[in-house]
Design an enzyme around this catalytic site. Structure first.
Site, PDB file in Angstrom:
ATOM      1  N   ARG A 113     -19.193  -0.016   9.318  1.00 17.87           N
ATOM      2  CA  ARG A 113     -17.943  -0.747   9.589  1.00 17.87           C
ATOM      3  C   ARG A 113     -17.973  -2.109   8.915  1.00 17.87           C
ATOM      4  O   ARG A 113     -16.957  -2.583   8.397  1.00 17.87           O
ATOM      5  CB  ARG A 113     -17.775  -0.935  11.095  1.00 17.87           C
ATOM      6  CG  ARG A 113     -17.116   0.222  11.763  1.00 17.87           C
ATOM      7  CD  ARG A 113     -17.062   0.012  13.272  1.00 17.87           C
ATOM      8  NE  ARG A 113     -17.112   1.301  13.932  1.00 17.87           N
ATOM      9  CZ  ARG A 113     -16.070   2.113  14.029  1.00 17.87           C
ATOM     10  NH1 ARG A 113     -14.924   1.787  13.526  1.00 17.87           N
ATOM     11  NH2 ARG A 113     -16.189   3.271  14.627  1.00 17.87           N
TER      12      ARG A 113
ATOM     13  N   GLY B  37       0.844  -1.198   0.000  1.00 17.49           N
ATOM     14  CA  GLY B  37       0.000   0.000   0.000  1.00 17.49           C
ATOM     15  C   GLY B  37       0.875   1.243   0.000  1.00 17.49           C
ATOM     16  O   GLY B  37       1.458   1.598   1.021  1.00 17.49           O
ATOM     17  N   ALA B  38       0.976   1.871  -1.175  1.00 11.69           N
ATOM     18  CA  ALA B  38       1.795   3.088  -1.297  1.00 11.69           C
ATOM     19  C   ALA B  38       0.900   4.307  -1.143  1.00 11.69           C
ATOM     20  O   ALA B  38       0.890   5.217  -1.982  1.00 11.69           O
ATOM     21  CB  ALA B  38       2.520   3.111  -2.643  1.00 11.69           C
ATOM     22  N   GLY B  39       0.128   4.324  -0.072  1.00 10.84           N
ATOM     23  CA  GLY B  39      -0.721   5.470   0.230  1.00 10.84           C
ATOM     24  C   GLY B  39      -0.070   6.324   1.302  1.00 10.84           C
ATOM     25  O   GLY B  39       1.148   6.250   1.527  1.00 10.84           O
TER      26      GLY B  39
ATOM     27  N   VAL C 134      -2.108  -2.744   9.335  1.00 13.29           N
ATOM     28  CA  VAL C 134      -2.466  -1.354   9.647  1.00 13.29           C
ATOM     29  C   VAL C 134      -3.886  -1.033   9.150  1.00 13.29           C
ATOM     30  O   VAL C 134      -4.582  -0.187   9.693  1.00 13.29           O
ATOM     31  CB  VAL C 134      -1.452  -0.371   9.005  1.00 13.29           C
ATOM     32  CG1 VAL C 134      -1.808   1.076   9.299  1.00 13.29           C
ATOM     33  CG2 VAL C 134      -0.030  -0.667   9.500  1.00 13.29           C
ATOM     34  N   THR C 135      -4.313  -1.746   8.108  1.00 17.65           N
ATOM     35  CA  THR C 135      -5.597  -1.460   7.453  1.00 17.65           C
ATOM     36  C   THR C 135      -6.772  -1.564   8.434  1.00 17.65           C
ATOM     37  O   THR C 135      -6.831  -2.491   9.254  1.00 17.65           O
ATOM     38  CB  THR C 135      -5.815  -2.468   6.302  1.00 17.65           C
ATOM     39  OG1 THR C 135      -4.670  -2.444   5.457  1.00 17.65           O
ATOM     40  CG2 THR C 135      -7.061  -2.139   5.488  1.00 17.65           C
TER      41      THR C 135
ATOM     42  N   ARG D  32      -1.364   9.473  20.970  1.00 19.41           N
ATOM     43  CA  ARG D  32      -2.337  10.578  20.976  1.00 19.41           C
ATOM     44  C   ARG D  32      -2.696  10.957  22.415  1.00 19.41           C
ATOM     45  O   ARG D  32      -2.730  12.147  22.757  1.00 19.41           O
ATOM     46  CB  ARG D  32      -3.598  10.164  20.193  1.00 19.41           C
ATOM     47  CG  ARG D  32      -3.340  10.161  18.697  1.00 19.41           C
ATOM     48  CD  ARG D  32      -4.523   9.702  17.878  1.00 19.41           C
ATOM     49  NE  ARG D  32      -4.268   9.940  16.459  1.00 19.41           N
ATOM     50  CZ  ARG D  32      -4.811   9.250  15.470  1.00 19.41           C
ATOM     51  NH1 ARG D  32      -5.660   8.266  15.725  1.00 19.41           N
ATOM     52  NH2 ARG D  32      -4.520   9.534  14.220  1.00 19.41           N
TER      53      ARG D  32
ATOM     54  N   ARG E 193     -13.120   4.396   4.345  1.00 18.42           N
ATOM     55  CA  ARG E 193     -14.575   4.312   4.532  1.00 18.42           C
ATOM     56  C   ARG E 193     -15.224   5.509   3.843  1.00 18.42           C
ATOM     57  O   ARG E 193     -14.851   6.646   4.089  1.00 18.42           O
ATOM     58  CB  ARG E 193     -14.907   4.290   6.021  1.00 18.42           C
ATOM     59  CG  ARG E 193     -16.385   4.125   6.274  1.00 18.42           C
ATOM     60  CD  ARG E 193     -16.687   3.356   7.544  1.00 18.42           C
ATOM     61  NE  ARG E 193     -16.349   4.120   8.730  1.00 18.42           N
ATOM     62  CZ  ARG E 193     -17.063   4.096   9.852  1.00 18.42           C
ATOM     63  NH1 ARG E 193     -18.128   3.344   9.951  1.00 18.42           N
ATOM     64  NH2 ARG E 193     -16.704   4.799  10.876  1.00 18.42           N
TER      65      ARG E 193
ATOM     66  N   HIS F  67      -9.299  -0.734  17.979  1.00 18.75           N
ATOM     67  CA  HIS F  67      -9.012   0.589  17.432  1.00 18.75           C
ATOM     68  C   HIS F  67     -10.333   1.154  16.917  1.00 18.75           C
ATOM     69  O   HIS F  67     -10.909   0.634  15.992  1.00 18.75           O
ATOM     70  CB  HIS F  67      -8.006   0.432  16.293  1.00 18.75           C
ATOM     71  CG  HIS F  67      -7.588   1.723  15.683  1.00 18.75           C
ATOM     72  ND1 HIS F  67      -7.050   2.745  16.420  1.00 18.75           N
ATOM     73  CD2 HIS F  67      -7.592   2.154  14.391  1.00 18.75           C
ATOM     74  CE1 HIS F  67      -6.757   3.753  15.609  1.00 18.75           C
ATOM     75  NE2 HIS F  67      -7.076   3.419  14.380  1.00 18.75           N
TER      76      HIS F  67
HETATM   77  O1  TXD Z   1      -3.981   2.975  13.654  1.00 20.51           O
HETATM   78  C1  TXD Z   1      -4.251   2.481  12.587  1.00 20.51           C
HETATM   79  N1  TXD Z   1      -4.232   1.165  12.432  1.00 20.51           N
HETATM   80  C2  TXD Z   1      -4.575   3.320  11.427  1.00 20.51           C
HETATM   81  C3  TXD Z   1      -5.193   2.663  10.297  1.00 20.51           C
HETATM   82  C4  TXD Z   1      -4.108   4.643  11.303  1.00 20.51           C
HETATM   83  C5  TXD Z   1      -4.209   5.309  10.111  1.00 20.51           C
HETATM   84  C6  TXD Z   1      -4.770   4.702   8.916  1.00 20.51           C
HETATM   85  N2  TXD Z   1      -5.475   3.490   9.184  1.00 20.51           N
HETATM   86  C7  TXD Z   1      -5.872   2.681   8.022  1.00 20.51           C
HETATM   87  O2  TXD Z   1      -4.736   2.315   7.261  1.00 20.51           O
HETATM   88  C8  TXD Z   1      -6.774   3.396   7.043  1.00 20.51           C
HETATM   89  O3  TXD Z   1      -8.110   3.404   7.511  1.00 20.51           O
HETATM   90  C9  TXD Z   1      -6.593   2.516   5.827  1.00 20.51           C
HETATM   91  O4  TXD Z   1      -7.362   1.335   5.947  1.00 20.51           O
HETATM   92  C10 TXD Z   1      -5.115   2.113   5.890  1.00 20.51           C
HETATM   93  C11 TXD Z   1      -4.204   2.936   4.994  1.00 20.51           C
HETATM   94  O5  TXD Z   1      -4.416   4.297   5.229  1.00 20.51           O
HETATM   95  P1  TXD Z   1      -3.883   5.390   4.174  1.00 20.51           P
HETATM   96  O6  TXD Z   1      -4.251   6.712   4.700  1.00 20.51           O
HETATM   97  O7  TXD Z   1      -2.463   5.103   3.849  1.00 20.51           O
HETATM   98  O8  TXD Z   1      -4.789   5.032   2.919  1.00 20.51           O
HETATM   99  P2  TXD Z   1      -4.539   5.413   1.385  1.00 20.51           P
HETATM  100  O9  TXD Z   1      -3.705   6.646   1.281  1.00 20.51           O
HETATM  101  O10 TXD Z   1      -5.867   5.353   0.739  1.00 20.51           O
HETATM  102  O11 TXD Z   1      -3.629   4.199   0.844  1.00 20.51           O
HETATM  103  C12 TXD Z   1      -4.089   2.915   0.662  1.00 20.51           C
HETATM  104  C13 TXD Z   1      -3.300   2.322  -0.478  1.00 20.51           C
HETATM  105  C14 TXD Z   1      -3.558   2.993  -1.827  1.00 20.51           C
HETATM  106  O12 TXD Z   1      -2.344   3.394  -2.423  1.00 20.51           O
HETATM  107  C15 TXD Z   1      -4.234   1.895  -2.651  1.00 20.51           C
HETATM  108  O13 TXD Z   1      -3.925   1.947  -4.043  1.00 20.51           O
HETATM  109  C16 TXD Z   1      -3.640   0.644  -2.008  1.00 20.51           C
HETATM  110  O14 TXD Z   1      -3.666   0.930  -0.623  1.00 20.51           O
HETATM  111  N3  TXD Z   1      -4.363  -0.579  -2.307  1.00 20.51           N
HETATM  112  C17 TXD Z   1      -3.722  -1.738  -2.577  1.00 20.51           C
HETATM  113  N4  TXD Z   1      -2.424  -2.042  -2.596  1.00 20.51           N
HETATM  114  C18 TXD Z   1      -2.094  -3.306  -2.919  1.00 20.51           C
HETATM  115  N5  TXD Z   1      -3.007  -4.263  -3.216  1.00 20.51           N
HETATM  116  C19 TXD Z   1      -4.328  -3.988  -3.180  1.00 20.51           C
HETATM  117  N6  TXD Z   1      -5.216  -4.943  -3.470  1.00 20.51           N
HETATM  118  C20 TXD Z   1      -4.739  -2.669  -2.851  1.00 20.51           C
HETATM  119  N7  TXD Z   1      -5.942  -2.059  -2.759  1.00 20.51           N
HETATM  120  C21 TXD Z   1      -5.711  -0.780  -2.425  1.00 20.51           C
END
Ligand code: TXD
Length: 329
Positions: A99, A20-22, A129-130, A162, A93, A186
């Site tokens: 949820r 996940g490169a988010g 983390v997701t 936090r 979401r 969480h």
């Molecule tokens: O405390 C915690 N656990 C959290 C969790 C704190 C912050 C964020 N939290 C959750 O982490 C948030 O609710 C999300 O479920 C994840 C990732 O958060 P982020 O803010 O990084 O989300 P983004 O920016 O939308 O990035 C998600 C990336 C995005 O680049 C998508 O293209 C990629 O996931 N993605 C995938 N990568 C690989 N394979 C698949 N199938 C895929 N689907 C989406």
């Protein structure tokens, strides 16, 4: 260009795959490189995204003097032999989504990405983390086939950070002097433990009145939403990235750190067969042990309420996503 970077990935450096490169994945990747902790393989389903981030970070390394490498890819073969796999892949979401809806969207993503990654790195430790975090960690464990000690979810480090931050801001003291713990799932049902919080060894109740403490507890419980509301689009990523980093560092450094994490319970806190936030000792093997802290009746009830909600979601998800028919598809 990419193959140049790939050939530079040393086989001796610790290796972390970030799925996940988010926002969070990128913040974690940057921190891993800035601290020279590990080579990073950043993988995403979107073509070009991880490659673009990796190139950008590699160029940052020319300024910052990184000694580790990053590879951006869409191919799981590039993740082989990782020591730690961090899964941040998923969709956020959307308005109107429950949820449970989110479980059904992110569950298949987490199960599939974990399967792909663990097939190439069968000895890795896995950090999820997701969101919804505790449910995703259970599904990831099921999908991975790993011993439960090698699987954990990141939330407690962030939620505790936090809580510590809000206490430090209230008292106008350095956050380094504040120690605090948040248990449970969480989400809204997390359980901050003010009676275990201290400031340079002084119990919090000797420094703040009950009403103020409760205000800080509530702000902690809404910590993620507060940032989402300010940003309008997207969510927190620097603190989450730093929090996963602390867990990765504890594993790679075999540090035996006590950190709150979503860990598999086998009777601790009278809870069985679920992942939920508890204090753990974390080292090279993953979760080395779960620590049981004393809870008052209200805290115990809150933890069990949180656990019940996680277990209900897990049950529904397992029926739909891990049934023989779903697995065959
Ligand atoms: O405390 C915690 N656990 C959290 C969790 C704190 C912050 C964020 N939290 C959750 O982490 C948030 O609710 C999300 O479920 C994840 C990732 O958060 P982020 O803010 O990084 O989300 P983004 O920016 O939308 O990035 C998600 C990336 C995005 O680049 C998508 O293209 C990629 O996931 N993605 C995938 N990568 C690989 N394979 C698949 N199938 C895929 N689907 C989406």
């Amino acid at each position: 260009m990419v193959s140049d970077i790939r050939s530079n990935l040393s086989h001796r450096n610790p290796r972390v795959t970030v799925v996940g490169a988010g926002s969070v994945g990128n913040a974690l990747a940057k921190r891993l490189l800035d601290t020279h902790l590990a080579d990073v393989i950043l993988i995403d389903v979107v073509a070009g995204r991880p490659q673009g981030i990796a190139l950008d970070l590699t160029q940052a390394g020319a300024v910052e003097g990184h000694t580790r490498q990053i590879l951006g890819t869409n191919n799981y073969d590039d993740t082989a032999n990782s020591d730690v796999i961090v899964v941040t892949a998923g969709l956020p979401r959307k308005p109107g989504m429950t949820r449970d809806d989110l479980v059904m969207v992110n569950g298949p993503i987490v199960i599939e990405t974990v399967r792909q990654a663990i097939a190439r790195s069968p000895k890795a430790r896995l950090i999820i983390v997701t969101n919804p975090l505790d449910v995703m960690t259970y599904l990831a464990w099921q999908g991975s086939g790993l011993p439960h000690q090698q699987v954990m979810g990141m939330a407690g480090v962030l939620d505790s950070a936090r809580f510590r931050t809000f206490i430090a801001m209230e008292l106008k003291v350095p956050v380094a002097d504040v120690s605090a713990l948040v248990l449970g799932g969480h989400g809204d049902l997390m359980v901050p433990l003010p009676n275990h919080a201290t400031v340079s060894g002084i119990p919090l109740a000797e420094l703040l009145d009950e009403a103020t403490i409760q205000r800080l507890v509530q702000r902690t419980q809404q910590g993620g939403a507060e940032i989402v509301n300010l940003l309008k689009t997207g969510g927190a990523h620097y603190a989450p990235g730093a929090s996963v980093y602390a867990m990765v560092e504890a594993i790679l450094g075999d540090r035996h750190r006590i950190l709150p994490a979503a860990a598999y319970l086998t009777g601790e806190y009278q809870l069985h067969d679920l992942f939920i936030g508890v204090p753990c000792k974390i080292g090279a093997q993953g979760v080395e042990s779960v620590l049981e802290v004393s809870l008052d009746a209200g805290q115990k009830a809150a933890l069990w309420r949180s656990a019940e909600s996680v277990q209900q979601q897990v049950k529904r998800a397992m029926t739909t996503l891990m049934s023989p028919a779903a697995l065959a598809s």
